[in-house]
Every structure is written in structure tokens, then in C-alpha cells.
Scaffold this motif. Structure first.
Motif, PDB file in Angstrom:
ATOM      1  N   TYR A   1       0.838  -1.198   0.000  1.00 16.92           N
ATOM      2  CA  TYR A   1       0.000   0.000   0.000  1.00 16.92           C
ATOM      3  C   TYR A   1       0.874   1.251   0.000  1.00 16.92           C
ATOM      4  O   TYR A   1       1.874   1.322   0.719  1.00 16.92           O
ATOM      5  CB  TYR A   1      -0.870   0.055   1.255  1.00 16.92           C
ATOM      6  N   TYR A   2       0.478   2.225  -0.806  1.00 15.92           N
ATOM      7  CA  TYR A   2       1.080   3.558  -0.758  1.00 15.92           C
ATOM      8  C   TYR A   2      -0.013   4.531  -0.349  1.00 15.92           C
ATOM      9  O   TYR A   2      -0.988   4.720  -1.079  1.00 15.92           O
ATOM     10  CB  TYR A   2       1.659   3.944  -2.118  1.00 15.92           C
ATOM     11  N   ASN A   3       0.124   5.112   0.829  1.00 19.60           N
ATOM     12  CA  ASN A   3      -0.906   6.019   1.377  1.00 19.60           C
ATOM     13  C   ASN A   3      -2.301   5.413   1.270  1.00 19.60           C
ATOM     14  O   ASN A   3      -3.271   6.076   0.886  1.00 19.60           O
ATOM     15  CB  ASN A   3      -0.862   7.377   0.670  1.00 19.60           C
ATOM     16  N   GLY A   4      -2.392   4.131   1.595  1.00 19.62           N
ATOM     17  CA  GLY A   4      -3.686   3.448   1.637  1.00 19.62           C
ATOM     18  C   GLY A   4      -4.149   2.862   0.318  1.00 19.62           C
ATOM     19  O   GLY A   4      -5.168   2.170   0.284  1.00 19.62           O
ATOM     20  N   GLU A   5      -3.458   3.135  -0.789  1.00 25.74           N
ATOM     21  CA  GLU A   5      -3.850   2.607  -2.092  1.00 25.74           C
ATOM     22  C   GLU A   5      -3.127   1.290  -2.352  1.00 25.74           C
ATOM     23  O   GLU A   5      -1.900   1.235  -2.333  1.00 25.74           O
ATOM     24  CB  GLU A   5      -3.523   3.605  -3.203  1.00 25.74           C
ATOM     25  N   VAL A   6      -3.912   0.231  -2.627  1.00 27.71           N
ATOM     26  CA  VAL A   6      -3.324  -1.084  -2.827  1.00 27.71           C
ATOM     27  C   VAL A   6      -2.997  -1.306  -4.303  1.00 27.71           C
ATOM     28  O   VAL A   6      -3.586  -2.113  -4.984  1.00 27.71           O
ATOM     29  CB  VAL A   6      -4.242  -2.202  -2.277  1.00 27.71           C
TER      30      VAL A   6
ATOM     31  N   THR B   1       0.329  -0.071  -7.463  1.00 25.44           N
ATOM     32  CA  THR B   1       1.419   0.832  -7.800  1.00 25.44           C
ATOM     33  C   THR B   1       0.815   2.177  -8.210  1.00 25.44           C
ATOM     34  O   THR B   1      -0.029   2.234  -9.099  1.00 25.44           O
ATOM     35  CB  THR B   1       2.257   0.274  -8.963  1.00 25.44           C
ATOM     36  N   VAL B   2       1.241   3.242  -7.563  1.00 24.17           N
ATOM     37  CA  VAL B   2       0.740   4.582  -7.856  1.00 24.17           C
ATOM     38  C   VAL B   2       1.731   5.251  -8.806  1.00 24.17           C
ATOM     39  O   VAL B   2       2.882   5.483  -8.458  1.00 24.17           O
ATOM     40  CB  VAL B   2       0.587   5.410  -6.560  1.00 24.17           C
ATOM     41  N   TYR B   3       1.283   5.542 -10.018  1.00 23.93           N
ATOM     42  CA  TYR B   3       2.182   6.058 -11.047  1.00 23.93           C
ATOM     43  C   TYR B   3       2.242   7.586 -11.101  1.00 23.93           C
ATOM     44  O   TYR B   3       3.108   8.133 -11.759  1.00 23.93           O
ATOM     45  CB  TYR B   3       1.769   5.520 -12.423  1.00 23.93           C
ATOM     46  N   ASP B   4       1.319   8.254 -10.407  1.00 28.51           N
ATOM     47  CA  ASP B   4       1.275   9.719 -10.494  1.00 28.51           C
ATOM     48  C   ASP B   4       1.411  10.370  -9.122  1.00 28.51           C
ATOM     49  O   ASP B   4       0.857  11.429  -8.871  1.00 28.51           O
ATOM     50  CB  ASP B   4      -0.027  10.167 -11.163  1.00 28.51           C
ATOM     51  N   ALA B   5       2.159   9.714  -8.220  1.00 34.34           N
ATOM     52  CA  ALA B   5       2.337  10.276  -6.885  1.00 34.34           C
ATOM     53  C   ALA B   5       3.230  11.519  -6.939  1.00 34.34           C
ATOM     54  O   ALA B   5       4.120  11.628  -7.782  1.00 34.34           O
ATOM     55  CB  ALA B   5       2.949   9.230  -5.958  1.00 34.34           C
ATOM     56  N   GLU B   6       2.978  12.439  -6.033  1.00 33.23           N
ATOM     57  CA  GLU B   6       3.807  13.645  -5.941  1.00 33.23           C
ATOM     58  C   GLU B   6       3.990  14.007  -4.476  1.00 33.23           C
ATOM     59  O   GLU B   6       3.033  14.062  -3.716  1.00 33.23           O
ATOM     60  CB  GLU B   6       3.158  14.815  -6.695  1.00 33.23           C
ATOM     61  N   LEU B   7       5.223  14.214  -4.078  1.00 29.74           N
ATOM     62  CA  LEU B   7       5.552  14.618  -2.714  1.00 29.74           C
ATOM     63  C   LEU B   7       6.550  15.765  -2.771  1.00 29.74           C
ATOM     64  O   LEU B   7       7.490  15.739  -3.566  1.00 29.74           O
ATOM     65  CB  LEU B   7       6.182  13.462  -1.929  1.00 29.74           C
TER      66      LEU B   7
ATOM     67  N   PRO C   1       5.582  13.678   4.252  1.00 26.06           N
ATOM     68  CA  PRO C   1       5.534  12.256   4.607  1.00 26.06           C
ATOM     69  C   PRO C   1       4.547  11.450   3.768  1.00 26.06           C
ATOM     70  O   PRO C   1       3.537  11.966   3.290  1.00 26.06           O
ATOM     71  CB  PRO C   1       5.094  12.281   6.075  1.00 26.06           C
ATOM     72  N   ALA C   2       4.874  10.186   3.586  1.00 26.09           N
ATOM     73  CA  ALA C   2       3.982   9.223   2.928  1.00 26.09           C
ATOM     74  C   ALA C   2       4.153   7.884   3.641  1.00 26.09           C
ATOM     75  O   ALA C   2       5.204   7.598   4.216  1.00 26.09           O
ATOM     76  CB  ALA C   2       4.326   9.082   1.450  1.00 26.09           C
ATOM     77  N   THR C   3       3.103   7.064   3.589  1.00 25.78           N
ATOM     78  CA  THR C   3       3.121   5.783   4.290  1.00 25.78           C
ATOM     79  C   THR C   3       3.204   4.624   3.307  1.00 25.78           C
ATOM     80  O   THR C   3       2.435   4.543   2.355  1.00 25.78           O
ATOM     81  CB  THR C   3       1.846   5.621   5.150  1.00 25.78           C
ATOM     82  N   ILE C   4       4.160   3.737   3.546  1.00 24.47           N
ATOM     83  CA  ILE C   4       4.319   2.497   2.774  1.00 24.47           C
ATOM     84  C   ILE C   4       4.022   1.340   3.705  1.00 24.47           C
ATOM     85  O   ILE C   4       4.606   1.241   4.792  1.00 24.47           O
ATOM     86  CB  ILE C   4       5.757   2.344   2.232  1.00 24.47           C
TER      87      ILE C   4
ATOM     88  N   ALA D   1       6.155   0.373  -5.197  1.00 23.93           N
ATOM     89  CA  ALA D   1       4.969   0.877  -4.505  1.00 23.93           C
ATOM     90  C   ALA D   1       4.447   2.157  -5.151  1.00 23.93           C
ATOM     91  O   ALA D   1       3.242   2.378  -5.240  1.00 23.93           O
ATOM     92  CB  ALA D   1       5.289   1.134  -3.033  1.00 23.93           C
ATOM     93  N   ALA D   2       5.356   3.019  -5.609  1.00 23.36           N
ATOM     94  CA  ALA D   2       4.928   4.291  -6.185  1.00 23.36           C
ATOM     95  C   ALA D   2       6.037   4.884  -7.038  1.00 23.36           C
ATOM     96  O   ALA D   2       7.221   4.702  -6.763  1.00 23.36           O
ATOM     97  CB  ALA D   2       4.537   5.274  -5.086  1.00 23.36           C
ATOM     98  N   ASN D   3       5.621   5.573  -8.084  1.00 18.00           N
ATOM     99  CA  ASN D   3       6.534   6.354  -8.915  1.00 18.00           C
ATOM    100  C   ASN D   3       6.317   7.811  -8.498  1.00 18.00           C
ATOM    101  O   ASN D   3       5.290   8.409  -8.819  1.00 18.00           O
ATOM    102  CB  ASN D   3       6.194   6.139 -10.388  1.00 18.00           C
ATOM    103  N   ILE D   4       7.264   8.375  -7.762  1.00 19.06           N
ATOM    104  CA  ILE D   4       7.020   9.635  -7.060  1.00 19.06           C
ATOM    105  C   ILE D   4       7.761  10.799  -7.713  1.00 19.06           C
ATOM    106  O   ILE D   4       8.988  10.767  -7.855  1.00 19.06           O
ATOM    107  CB  ILE D   4       7.447   9.524  -5.583  1.00 19.06           C
ATOM    108  N   MET D   5       7.005  11.816  -8.108  1.00 22.27           N
ATOM    109  CA  MET D   5       7.597  13.038  -8.616  1.00 22.27           C
ATOM    110  C   MET D   5       7.816  13.992  -7.434  1.00 22.27           C
ATOM    111  O   MET D   5       6.895  14.235  -6.647  1.00 22.27           O
ATOM    112  CB  MET D   5       6.694  13.704  -9.658  1.00 22.27           C
ATOM    113  N   VAL D   6       9.036  14.491  -7.309  1.00 16.11           N
ATOM    114  CA  VAL D   6       9.376  15.373  -6.199  1.00 16.11           C
ATOM    115  C   VAL D   6       9.762  16.750  -6.761  1.00 16.11           C
ATOM    116  O   VAL D   6      10.868  16.928  -7.273  1.00 16.11           O
ATOM    117  CB  VAL D   6      10.539  14.809  -5.364  1.00 16.11           C
TER     118      VAL D   6
END
Length: 207
Positions: free
Chosen positions: A36-41, A43-49, A54-57, A151-156
Motif C-alpha cells: 500500500y502507498y498512502n492506503g492505495e493497494v 502501484t501509484v504512477y502519479d504520486a507527488e511529494l 511524509p507518505a506511508t508504505i 509501490a509508487a513512482n514519485i515526482m518530487v
């Protein structure tokens, strides 16, 4: 009329894939697991932090056999031994790139690992896949099996988070006798692609 037939076929395909992907979580002969990435079960492809946000894995592993579990989180493109990493752990069972282990659990138990991470200045301006790596060791067969899941592809963006800062703590993995909820990482991408295709064909049929 022909286009409407295509629409019906695509809709049927969509339903079949949806049902198939939700029959079970990701699994093998040893375990069944979900990430899970921030509660989503999925792979999140459009995550941004933002930097410092903070984010939860979370990884939920249901044991089918007597299995020892080792796991940790890493970033693609960054050597594990590198001092300056693009993320840091502010709460969890292990530091970034280090290993968390759970031994002596038996078939039927569920082990949960959870980290709260945040991007560092090293990540600013990059899009970075955040991975969780597993090794499942079958105590009966005395053999280990490695797996890795993004878990996630994160744009920072080159911006700093201005919200409340979590306190750094260390937690131990938890264990229960419940199996993980049903679901399948990766369905979101397939569903989105089919949905787009369906919309295009539907519009063509109405033109």
C-alpha cells in the motif's frame, strides 16, 4: 452498429480483467502479499511529494507456509550503499535501504511492515520509483526467494513541505492470523487504459 459491438466487447473485457485481478492479491507458493502507498493497494504512477512531505508504505504478508520474511525499501537508480539517499524513514521497522526481518512465523499468520518516509533534498526535481524488496525464506525447504515491487513512482518538485513534521521513531513489524484483503496491485493502470479505449471507441460510435 459495428462500433457498438466493439464497445460491448471492450466492456466485457473490462469486467473480466477486473474480476480476475481482484480474485487474489499478489501471491506465490509461499505467501500472499499486498503493498500500500498512502492506503492505495496498487502501484501509484502519479504520486507527488514535496521535499520533507511524509507518505506511508505498508506491506501486508499472509504466510501460506512456515516462512521467514525480510523486507526493506529502496529507490531505483540509487545505490543502496550511497550515503545521501532520496528518501529517509521517519517511522518504521528499518532505516531506508536497510532490512527489516520477521522470523519464526508459521503458516496462516499475517505479518505487516509499515514505514513513514519523506523525500530528501537529493530527490528534488526528480521522479523516482520507490520500491519494496522482499525475501521469503522457506524454513522447510531451507531456500530463499527474492521479489521486488514498486509501490509508487514519485515526482518530487523542488519545493519544501510546510506542514507539521512527524517525529522520528522506530516500530516493530506486527503479526496477526488474518489474511490480507483481496486486491491486485497493477489493476489501476490496466483499468485506466481500458477506460480510455472505451471512451474513444464510444465517441467514434456516436460520431
Amino acid at each position: 452498429m459495428e462500433n457498438m459491438k466493439i464497445v460491448k466487447i471492450i466492456m466485457l473485457l473490462y469486467v473480466i480483467i477486473y474480476l480476475t485481478c481482484n480474485v487474489s492479491a499478489v501471491e506465490n507458493d509461499l505467501v500472499e502479499y499486498e503493498v500500500y502507498y498512502n492506503g492505495e493497494v496498487t502501484t501509484v504512477y502519479d504520486a507527488e511529494l514535496k521535499v520533507g512531505e511524509p507518505a506511508t508504505i505498508r506491506a501486508v504478508v499472509y504466510l501460506k507456509k512456515n516462512v521467514d520474511v525480510s523486507t526493506g525499501i529502496t529507490a531505483s537508480g540509487f545505490d543502496r550503499k550511497r550515503k545521501d539517499q532520496p528518501f529517509e524513514v521517519i517511522e518504521g521497522p528499518s532505516e531506508f535501504t536497510e532490512v527489516a526481518r520477521e522470523f519464526d512465523h508459521n503458516a496462516g499468520e499475517t505479518v505487516t511492515f509499515e514505514w513513514i518516509v519523506r523525500p530528501t533534498d537529493e530527490a528534488a526535481g526528480w521522479t523516482i520509483p520507490l520500491n519494496i524488496a522482499f525475501t521469503f525464506y522457506d524454513r522447510d525447504e531451507k531456500e530463499g526467494y527474492p521479489f521486488k515491487f514498486t509501490a509508487a513512482n514519485i515526482m518530487v518538485p523542488d519545493e519544501h513541505y510546510s506542514g507539521p513534521a512527524p517525529t522520528r521513531t522506530t516500530t516493530d513489524p506486527s503479526s496477526t492470523n488474518q489474511s490480507p484483503s483481496q486486491g491486485s496491485p497493477g489493476f489501476g493502470v490496466v483499468g485506466a487504459m481500458l477506460g480510455i479505449l472505451l471512451a474513444v471507441v464510444y465517441r467514434a460510435g456516436r460520431a
